[in-house]
Design an enzyme around this catalytic site. Structure first.
Site, short mmCIF file in Angstrom:
data_model
loop_
_atom_site.label_atom_id
_atom_site.label_comp_id
_atom_site.label_asym_id
_atom_site.label_seq_id
_atom_site.Cartn_x
_atom_site.Cartn_y
_atom_site.Cartn_z
CG ASN A 90 3.59 31.74 -80.57
OD1 ASN A 90 2.62 31.09 -80.94
ND2 ASN A 90 3.59 33.08 -80.59
CG ASP A 127 -3.92 36.64 -81.34
OD1 ASP A 127 -3.17 36.34 -80.39
OD2 ASP A 127 -3.77 37.66 -82.03
#
Ligand code: IPE
Ligand code: IPE
Ligand code: MG
Length: 246
Positions: free
Chosen positions: A69, A21
């Site tokens: 996502n 991330d």
């Protein structure tokens, strides 16, 4: 700074999973578009894969794209898919040279046809490798995975293939995308966020969690080593007392 040589080879985590991330924030810090962060994230993936293979980690699972996502701007999703195809193409030789077998977990059918094709090809062309198993979590969501498993098991019950009394943890395991993987020992998340974001909920039941502030493109050998050394200093009790273990 510690290096790979500092790791105790006798106490390695068998399965390391990583929530990669912070690409977007890494780019933003540099006044660039998010896409620039993703491009630079690819290099961190390459290094991490290579270093884990060098350490002889058995299983490395990388969270590359979540079911959530898909809700990002279309242009970002498209770029991520293009990067995936390009990286798979580029890394095939390196995977083979390092004896790494590639696998994928997630709703693979939802990926663009090009990505599916490239993925299938690299999986097939690395299937005979006997070293580390590298698994990419793509269009992966843990709740979706569990839902799919429940559906499959229910269908088997309905068709008298399995009876409800025989549904145990092993049966559930065999119906998850991760049926070929052992439980996660060490879960690393970069970027300073302290959450799981729908990743391997069942499989991390007893994983050691390690959160680090660096953004993914900056994650390098010494960060990986730090995470593993930290893991090696923990006492995994699995419900027992410390005295029972010693
Ligand atoms: C991780 O970085 C990559 C993916 C989720 C695909 P992010 O894109 O989430 O970067 P941040 O968290 O916005 O900085
Ligand atoms: C998790 O990162 C998914 C991946 C790393 C692929 P996100 O950036 O999507 O997670 P949230 O939305 O901040 O929890
Ligand atoms: Mg993020």
């Amino acid at each position: 700074m510690h290096t790979l040589e500092d790791v105790d080879k006798n106490k390695l985590p068998k399965h390391v999973a990583v929530i990669m991330d912070g690409n977007g924030r890494w780019a933003k810090q540099r006044g660039k578009l998010r896409v620039f962060g993703h491009q630079n994230g690819v290099e961190a993936v390459r290094k991490t894969v290579e270093n884990c293979a060098k350490l002889q980690i058995g299983f490395l699972t990388l969270y590359a794209f979540s079911t959530e996502n898909w809700n990002r701007p279309k242009i970002e999703v498209e770029t991520l898919m293009k990067l995936l195809v390009a990286s798979l193409r580029k890394e095939l030789d390196t995977l083979n040279k390092n004896n790494i077998q590639l696998n994928a977990i997630g709703n693979i059918n939802s990926l663009p046809p090009k990505a599916q094709k490239e993925l299938a090809e690299v999986i097939s062309k690395t299937s005979k490798n006997t070293g580390m198993t590298l698994t990419l979590a793509l269009s992966y969501g843990s709740r979706e995975e569990i839902k799919t498993a429940v559906r499959e098991i229910s269908l088997k019950v309905k068709n008298n293939i399995i009876s409800p009394e025989n549904i145990d943890e092993a049966v559930i395991n065999t119906h998850l995308y991760t049926h070929f993987l052992p439980d996660v020992d060490l879960l690393i998340r970069t970027s300073g966020e302290h959450r799981i974001s729908n990743f391997l909920l069942w499989q991390i039941a007893y994983a050691e969690l390690y959160f680090i502030d660096v953004f993914w493109p900056d994650f390098s050998e010494h960060h990986l080593v730090e995470a593993i050394l930290n893991y090696q200093n923990r006492e995994r009790r699995f419900g027992k007392t410390s005295e029972q273990l010693n």
